[in-house]
Motif scaffolding. Structure first.
Motif, mmCIF file in Angstrom:
data_model
loop_
_atom_site.group_PDB
_atom_site.id
_atom_site.type_symbol
_atom_site.label_atom_id
_atom_site.label_comp_id
_atom_site.label_asym_id
_atom_site.label_seq_id
_atom_site.Cartn_x
_atom_site.Cartn_y
_atom_site.Cartn_z
ATOM 1 N N UNK A 180 38.278 6.999 32.201
ATOM 2 C CA UNK A 180 37.962 6.433 30.869
ATOM 3 C C UNK A 180 37.418 7.717 29.928
ATOM 4 N N UNK A 181 37.746 7.737 28.692
ATOM 5 C CA UNK A 181 36.954 8.666 27.657
ATOM 6 C C UNK A 181 36.140 8.395 26.935
ATOM 7 N N UNK A 185 31.282 10.396 21.997
ATOM 8 C CA UNK A 185 30.392 11.435 22.248
ATOM 9 C C UNK A 185 31.147 12.847 22.434
ATOM 10 N N UNK A 186 32.424 12.604 22.986
ATOM 11 C CA UNK A 186 33.047 14.035 23.423
ATOM 12 C C UNK A 186 33.590 14.642 21.933
ATOM 13 N N UNK A 187 33.546 16.185 21.937
ATOM 14 C CA UNK A 187 33.908 16.859 20.693
ATOM 15 C C UNK A 187 35.440 16.542 20.416
ATOM 16 N N UNK A 276 25.410 11.784 10.654
ATOM 17 C CA UNK A 276 25.474 13.041 11.487
ATOM 18 C C UNK A 276 26.545 13.409 12.060
ATOM 19 N N UNK A 277 27.549 12.363 12.137
ATOM 20 C CA UNK A 277 28.761 12.776 12.671
ATOM 21 C C UNK A 277 28.677 12.953 14.092
ATOM 22 N N UNK A 278 27.948 11.768 14.927
ATOM 23 C CA UNK A 278 27.968 11.962 16.411
ATOM 24 C C UNK A 278 26.367 12.439 16.539
ATOM 25 N N UNK A 282 29.528 16.470 16.297
ATOM 26 C CA UNK A 282 30.848 16.821 16.738
ATOM 27 C C UNK A 282 31.961 16.423 15.944
ATOM 28 N N UNK A 283 31.743 15.511 14.993
ATOM 29 C CA UNK A 283 32.718 15.404 13.957
ATOM 30 C C UNK A 283 32.071 14.915 12.793
#
Length: 331
Positions: A180-181, A185-187, A276-278, A282-283
Motif C-alpha cells: 500500500x502507498x 504523505x509521499x512526495x 500547506x500542501x501536505x 510536498x504538493x
C-alpha cells in the motif's frame, strides 16, 4: 440647333429645380436621419466592444495594477488600507524563500506529470472518435463529462480512491502483490495523485479540441496515403499529427498555463490541513503558496509579489512558446 441638341439642352426642359426644399439642404427629418445614420455607422462598433473593455478594466486591468502596487508595500489583510512602502523587498524575499522554490518545483513536476499524459491520451481518444462509430455523439458527450464535473466533487472522490487504508487504488495494488502507498504523505506519490485528478478532468476537453481539428483535415490526404499503402497508424503519424501541429501547440501552451495556476485540486486533496500542501509541503503549488501567504498568514504584500512572480513566469512561458513557434515556422 439640331433636334437632339434641343432635347438635351436644359433650357428646353425648363429651369433646374433644387434637390429639395430649403435651398438644397433637405427636409429636417431627412437631415436628422442622415446624421443619425452617419453616427450609427461611426460609433456603433465602439459601443458593441465597449462592455468588454469596461469589464476587462474593472476586473482584469485594475486588479493587476493594484496587485503590482501592493507588491511594493507591506500590507496586512487585517488592515488593507495601511500600506508601508518597501520597494522590491517582497520580491527579494521570494528569491531567498525556500518555500517559494519548493512550490515552484512542485508546480513544474505536477505540470509535467499531468500535461504530457493528458495530451497524449486526448490525442488518442480524438483519433478513435474521428472514425464513424455507432453512438458517436454519446461518446463525445461522455468524454466531456469530467470537464463539466465540479472540481470539489471530483477531488473528494479521488481522495477516497487514493485513501491509504481503504482506498480502491491501494486495494488494486495489494491484489497484484504491491504494498500500500501513502498517497497523501509521499512526495512523488502525492504529486502523482494530484496529477491524476487533473488528467481525468481535462483529457476529454482537449480530446474534443483535437477532434474538431481532425475533422478539418482534408479527406484527400488520407485517400492519397491509403493509395500509397499507408496503414491507419502511418496515416495518423504522417498525416494527422503534422496537420494538428498548431492545435497541439495551442493545447500545450494552455495546459502549461493551467498547470501553473493549479489550486483547487491540491487544496482539496490535502483534506483539512489547509493550504500547506501536505505535512511537508510536498504538493504545495504556487497557487496554494499564494493563498497561504495572503489568506492564512494575512500578508497581502507578499501574496501580491507571488502573484506577480506567477504572472512573469507565464509571460516567460508565452514568450518561449512564441519563439519556438517562430523558429518552426521559419524552417
Amino acid at each position: 440647333m439640331t433636334d437632339e441638341t434641343a432635347v438635351l439642352s436644359p433650357s428646353a426642359v425648363g429651369p433646374e429645380r433644387p434637390a429639395a426644399e430649403g435651398g438644397g439642404r433637405g427636409r429636417p427629418g431627412q437631415v436628422w436621419r442622415s446624421r443619425r445614420y452617419r453616427w450609427d455607422l461611426r460609433w456603433s462598433p465602439y459601443a458593441f466592444v465597449a462592455p468588454f473593455f469596461l469589464f476587462f478594466t474593472a476586473f482584469g486591468l485594475f486588479p493587476l495594477l493594484y496587485t503590482g502596487w501592493a507588491a511594493l508595500h507591506q500590507v496586512e489583510l487585517t488592515d488593507p488600507d495601511s500600506m508601508t512602502w518597501v520597494g522590491l523587498r517582497n520580491f527579494t524575499r521570494l528569491w531567498n524563500d525556500e518555500f517559494f522554490w519548493n512550490a515552484l518545483r512542485n508546480t513544474v513536476t505536477i505540470g509535467l506529470l499531468s500535461t504530457v499524459p493528458q495530451l497524449a491520451i486526448a490525442l488518442g481518444l480524438a483519433h478513435l472518435l474521428n472514425y464513424r462509430l455507432r453512438g458517436s455523439a454519446f461518446f463525445r458527450v461522455a468524454v466531456l463529462t469530467p470537464y463539466a464535473t465540479s472540481v470539489a466533487a471530483a477531488t473528494l472522490v479521488f481522495v477516497l480512491l487514493f485513501g491509504r487504508d481503504y482506498g480502491m487504488v491501494n486495494w488494486a495494488l495489494s491484489a497484484v502483490g504491491f504494498e500500500a502507498v501513502d498517497w497523501q504523505n509521499g512526495t512523488f506519490a502525492s504529486q502523482l495523485a494530484v496529477s491524476t485528478i487533473v488528467i481525468w478532468r481535462w483529457t476529454g476537453y482537449n480530446a474534443l479540441i483535437y477532434l474538431a481539428a481532425m475533422q478539418a483535415v482534408p479527406g484527400e490526404l488520407y485517400e492519397s496515403a491509403a493509395l500509397d499503402g499507408a496503414s491507419r497508424l502511418q496515416q495518423f503519424l504522417h498525416v494527422t499529427v503534422p496537420s494538428l501541429r498548431p492545435t497541439i501547440f495551442f493545447t500545450c501552451v494552455v495546459s502549461t498555463i493551467g498547470a501553473t495556476q493549479l489550486f483547487g485540486e491540491p487544496l482539496l486533496f490535502n483534506g483539512g490541513a489547509g493550504a500547506t500542501g501536505g505535512s511537508d509541503h510536498q504538493f504545495q503549488t504556487l497557487g496554494l503558496y499564494l493563498y497561504e501567504q495572503g489568506w492564512v498568514n494575512l500578508h497581502l504584500g507578499r501574496a501580491s509579489a507571488i502573484a506577480w512572480a506567477m504572472f512573469l513566469i507565464l509571460l516567460l512561458i508565452a514568450g518561449a512558446a512564441r519563439l519556438l513557434r517562430g523558429r518552426k515556422d521559419s524552417r
